[in-house]
Scaffold this motif. Structure first.
Motif, PDB file in Angstrom:
ATOM      1  N   GLY A  22       0.775  -1.236   0.000  1.00 17.56           N
ATOM      2  CA  GLY A  22       0.000   0.000   0.000  1.00 17.56           C
ATOM      3  C   GLY A  22       0.802   1.280   0.000  1.00 17.56           C
ATOM      4  N   HIS A  23       0.093   2.399  -0.130  1.00 18.29           N
ATOM      5  CA  HIS A  23       0.653   3.743  -0.014  1.00 18.29           C
ATOM      6  C   HIS A  23       1.900   3.908  -0.866  1.00 18.29           C
ATOM      7  N   ASP A  24       1.789   3.713  -2.188  1.00 15.74           N
ATOM      8  CA  ASP A  24       2.968   3.763  -3.047  1.00 15.74           C
ATOM      9  C   ASP A  24       3.741   5.064  -2.922  1.00 15.74           C
ATOM     10  N   ASP A  25       3.037   6.195  -2.808  1.00 12.09           N
ATOM     11  CA  ASP A  25       3.725   7.477  -2.700  1.00 12.09           C
ATOM     12  C   ASP A  25       4.367   7.668  -1.331  1.00 12.09           C
ATOM     13  N   HIS A  26       4.047   6.789  -0.391  1.00 13.57           N
ATOM     14  CA  HIS A  26       4.558   6.926   0.971  1.00 13.57           C
ATOM     15  C   HIS A  26       5.604   5.855   1.316  1.00 13.57           C
ATOM     16  N   ARG A  27       5.866   4.934   0.411  1.00 13.54           N
ATOM     17  CA  ARG A  27       6.647   3.743   0.764  1.00 13.54           C
ATOM     18  C   ARG A  27       8.070   3.829   0.232  1.00 13.54           C
ATOM     19  N   LEU A  28       9.024   3.439   1.066  1.00 13.45           N
ATOM     20  CA  LEU A  28      10.419   3.309   0.667  1.00 13.45           C
ATOM     21  C   LEU A  28      11.019   2.115   1.395  1.00 13.45           C
ATOM     22  N   SER A  29      11.911   1.416   0.731  1.00 17.19           N
ATOM     23  CA  SER A  29      12.564   0.289   1.388  1.00 17.19           C
ATOM     24  C   SER A  29      13.808  -0.106   0.614  1.00 17.19           C
ATOM     25  N   VAL A  30      14.608  -0.957   1.225  1.00  9.53           N
ATOM     26  CA  VAL A  30      15.733  -1.591   0.553  1.00  9.53           C
ATOM     27  C   VAL A  30      15.194  -2.819  -0.179  1.00  9.53           C
ATOM     28  N   ASP A  31      15.775  -3.137  -1.327  1.00  2.00           N
ATOM     29  CA  ASP A  31      15.340  -4.293  -2.119  1.00  2.00           C
ATOM     30  C   ASP A  31      15.795  -5.575  -1.424  1.00  2.00           C
ATOM     31  N   GLN A  32      15.052  -5.959  -0.389  1.00  3.19           N
ATOM     32  CA  GLN A  32      15.413  -7.123   0.416  1.00  3.19           C
ATOM     33  C   GLN A  32      15.392  -8.418  -0.400  1.00  3.19           C
ATOM     34  N   SER A  33      14.357  -8.606  -1.194  1.00  6.90           N
ATOM     35  CA  SER A  33      14.236  -9.825  -1.989  1.00  6.90           C
ATOM     36  C   SER A  33      15.356  -9.913  -3.023  1.00  6.90           C
ATOM     37  N   LEU A  93      20.569 -12.119  -4.784  1.00  7.03           N
ATOM     38  CA  LEU A  93      21.968 -11.841  -5.106  1.00  7.03           C
ATOM     39  C   LEU A  93      22.896 -12.745  -4.307  1.00  7.03           C
ATOM     40  N   ALA A  94      22.631 -12.881  -3.015  1.00 10.16           N
ATOM     41  CA  ALA A  94      23.448 -13.739  -2.159  1.00 10.16           C
ATOM     42  C   ALA A  94      23.365 -15.195  -2.593  1.00 10.16           C
ATOM     43  N   THR A  95      22.155 -15.657  -2.882  1.00 12.96           N
ATOM     44  CA  THR A  95      21.953 -17.057  -3.271  1.00 12.96           C
ATOM     45  C   THR A  95      22.590 -17.347  -4.627  1.00 12.96           C
ATOM     46  N   ARG A  96      22.437 -16.418  -5.580  1.00 14.98           N
ATOM     47  CA  ARG A  96      23.044 -16.619  -6.909  1.00 14.98           C
ATOM     48  C   ARG A  96      24.570 -16.656  -6.823  1.00 14.98           C
ATOM     49  N   HIS A  97      25.137 -15.897  -5.893  1.00 11.36           N
ATOM     50  CA  HIS A  97      26.588 -15.931  -5.699  1.00 11.36           C
ATOM     51  C   HIS A  97      27.037 -17.345  -5.347  1.00 11.36           C
ATOM     52  N   TRP A 132       8.232 -10.313  10.186  1.00 13.85           N
ATOM     53  CA  TRP A 132       9.071  -9.207   9.736  1.00 13.85           C
ATOM     54  C   TRP A 132       9.072  -9.153   8.210  1.00 13.85           C
ATOM     55  N   PHE A 133       8.959  -7.937   7.650  1.00 11.59           N
ATOM     56  CA  PHE A 133       9.010  -7.788   6.201  1.00 11.59           C
ATOM     57  C   PHE A 133      10.317  -8.336   5.637  1.00 11.59           C
ATOM     58  N   GLU A 134      11.429  -8.060   6.331  1.00  9.87           N
ATOM     59  CA  GLU A 134      12.723  -8.525   5.847  1.00  9.87           C
ATOM     60  C   GLU A 134      12.774 -10.045   5.772  1.00  9.87           C
ATOM     61  N   THR A 135      12.221 -10.712   6.778  1.00 11.15           N
ATOM     62  CA  THR A 135      12.220 -12.180   6.780  1.00 11.15           C
ATOM     63  C   THR A 135      11.514 -12.713   5.550  1.00 11.15           C
ATOM     64  N   GLU A 136      10.307 -12.210   5.317  1.00 12.05           N
ATOM     65  CA  GLU A 136       9.499 -12.720   4.203  1.00 12.05           C
ATOM     66  C   GLU A 136      10.154 -12.406   2.852  1.00 12.05           C
ATOM     67  N   ALA A 137      10.676 -11.184   2.713  1.00 13.37           N
ATOM     68  CA  ALA A 137      11.278 -10.789   1.438  1.00 13.37           C
ATOM     69  C   ALA A 137      12.540 -11.589   1.152  1.00 13.37           C
ATOM     70  N   ARG A 138      13.349 -11.849   2.161  1.00 14.58           N
ATOM     71  CA  ARG A 138      14.598 -12.589   1.942  1.00 14.58           C
ATOM     72  C   ARG A 138      14.326 -14.064   1.661  1.00 14.58           C
ATOM     73  N   ARG A 191      11.669 -15.054   0.012  1.00 15.30           N
ATOM     74  CA  ARG A 191      11.227 -15.037  -1.384  1.00 15.30           C
ATOM     75  C   ARG A 191      12.418 -14.961  -2.341  1.00 15.30           C
ATOM     76  N   GLY A 192      13.381 -14.109  -2.028  1.00 12.31           N
ATOM     77  CA  GLY A 192      14.542 -13.970  -2.889  1.00 12.31           C
ATOM     78  C   GLY A 192      15.371 -15.232  -2.955  1.00 12.31           C
ATOM     79  N   TYR A 193      15.558 -15.875  -1.804  1.00  4.22           N
ATOM     80  CA  TYR A 193      16.304 -17.142  -1.760  1.00  4.22           C
ATOM     81  C   TYR A 193      15.617 -18.209  -2.593  1.00  4.22           C
ATOM     82  N   ARG A 194      14.321 -18.383  -2.378  1.00  3.23           N
ATOM     83  CA  ARG A 194      13.595 -19.423  -3.109  1.00  3.23           C
ATOM     84  C   ARG A 194      13.541 -19.136  -4.600  1.00  3.23           C
ATOM     85  N   ARG A 195      13.376 -17.859  -4.962  1.00  4.44           N
ATOM     86  CA  ARG A 195      13.314 -17.514  -6.381  1.00  4.44           C
ATOM     87  C   ARG A 195      14.630 -17.842  -7.084  1.00  4.44           C
TER      88      ARG A 195
END
Length: 348
Positions: free
Chosen positions: A161-172, A177-181, A199-205, A207-211
């Motif tokens: 939500g709140h696209d104009d209000h949201r900022l984050s690091v690309d956790q996924s 990147l770590a997994t591909r390495h 935690w958002f970071e837990t879920e995003a990381r 997702r990135g690992y599994r992807r």
């Protein structure tokens, strides 16, 4: 004035003095003070250098009289000692001060509606001009969704939500990147120590690992549970070494560096050498990561850039700068891999 009075004290530098020394317009100096995102880095650095040389400090009281604003940003932050939120708060504070704003921090004792409302009421009573919500737990953001916040606000690490209000690091992306390495080094069975639930970071990381694993045609391993602490990383390492399913695992991606530290301890205690027997990648690049034994390969988050973008976006919403939309600046700050001595090709 008589001779006894002595010479008049030197006049304090003003915004036009800074502009003359930096070779820019006074409007450009104002944009630097307000964190305007469109300025070139060299222009911003030149203005900041002129401010430093002239010992120029924005007069917050004068600005408040002119603008009817307090020039204070309220930050709502979950209480805890995790490196990521702490580094984000420090980056926000630095970016706010560079823009001529103060920061008023309210720590959440809990993530229930009453605690959130009480913390928000305290910040609003202090007359803050806008809010930054630094609360990476999904429950906290869900509670905030139910509250009617009329003040300009930005959420950090929110994935909804709140696209104009949201900022984050690309956790996924950082987790991928770590997994591909590890995959590029030749590892095929890669375990993942995940952070705590909620935690958002837990879920995003995750997702990135599994992807990354599935994109390489590999099966993700069952998750190892952690709580961001070195102790939980140690326990996850003991579990990994004790489980029959660990046979054949040659690498581990840990969701943060503290858990990676505990994992290194468990592996060393279990007779496994890193990286000869097992490769390890962390996430965050804490200041101590370069001094782990061995030095830790990890994913670095650009917290200063996150703080700058976050404050610039909030000032745009407040009206102190041009609005920053997603088309002008990507809402997610990119990550980078820092390769050190904890990763190598798998044992033959």
């Amino acid at each position: 004035m008589t001779a006894a009075d002595g010479p008049a004290p030197p006049r304090a530098a003003n915004i036009r003095d800074v502009a003359r020394l930096a070779g820019v317009s006074h409007q450009t100096v104002s944009r630097v003070l307000n964190g305007h995102p469109s300025l070139r880095a060299e222009t911003r650095d030149r203005v900041l250098a002129a401010m430093e040389e002239l010992s120029f400090r924005p007069n917050r009281a004068a600005r408040a009289l002119v603008t009817s604003r307090s020039t204070t940003i309220g930050v709502l932050v979950s209480k805890g000692f995790e490196y990521g939120p702490a580094a984000s708060l420090q980056a926000i504070d630095s970016a706010a001060r560079e823009a001529g704003y103060g920061v008023d921090v309210a720590h959440l004792d809990d993530v229930d509606d009453g605690s959130i409302r009480s913390a928000l009421d305290r910040l609003l009573a202090h007359g803050v001009d806008g809010l930054i919500i630094l609360a990476p737990q999904t429950r906290t953001l869900a509670e905030i969704e139910h509250l009617s916040i009329t003040l300009p606000f930005v959420t950090v690490h929110s994935a909804q939500g709140h696209d104009d209000h949201r900022l984050s690091v690309d956790q996924s992306g950082g987790a991928a990147l770590a997994t591909r390495h590890l995959i590029d080094l030749g590892h095929r069975r890669i375990a993942h120590i995940a952070g705590p639930d909620g935690w958002f970071e837990t879920e995003a990381r995750i997702r990135g690992y599994r992807r990354a694993m599935r994109d390489a045609g590999l099966d993700p391993e069952p998750l190892l549970a952690g709580t961001w602490t070195a102790d939980s990383g140690y326990r996850a390492g003991r579990t990994l070494l004790a489980g029959a399913s660990s046979r054949g695992v040659t690498a581990v991606f840990s969701s943060n560096d503290q858990m990676a530290l505990g994992l290194l301890h468990a592996l060393r205690e279990g007779g496994r050498s890193v990286p000869e027997d097992m490769s390890v990648v962390g996430f965050d690049d804490v200041p101590e990561a370069a001094h782990y034994q061995p030095p830790l390969t990890t994913v670095r988050q650009d917290f200063p850039e996150l703080g700058r973008r976050c404050v610039a976006r909030l000032l745009g919403l407040i009206g102190e700068a041009e609005p920053v939309r997603d088309g002008d600046a990507a809402p997610e700050v990119r990550t980078e891999l820092v390769s050190r001595g904890s990763t190598a090709r798998p044992p033959s």
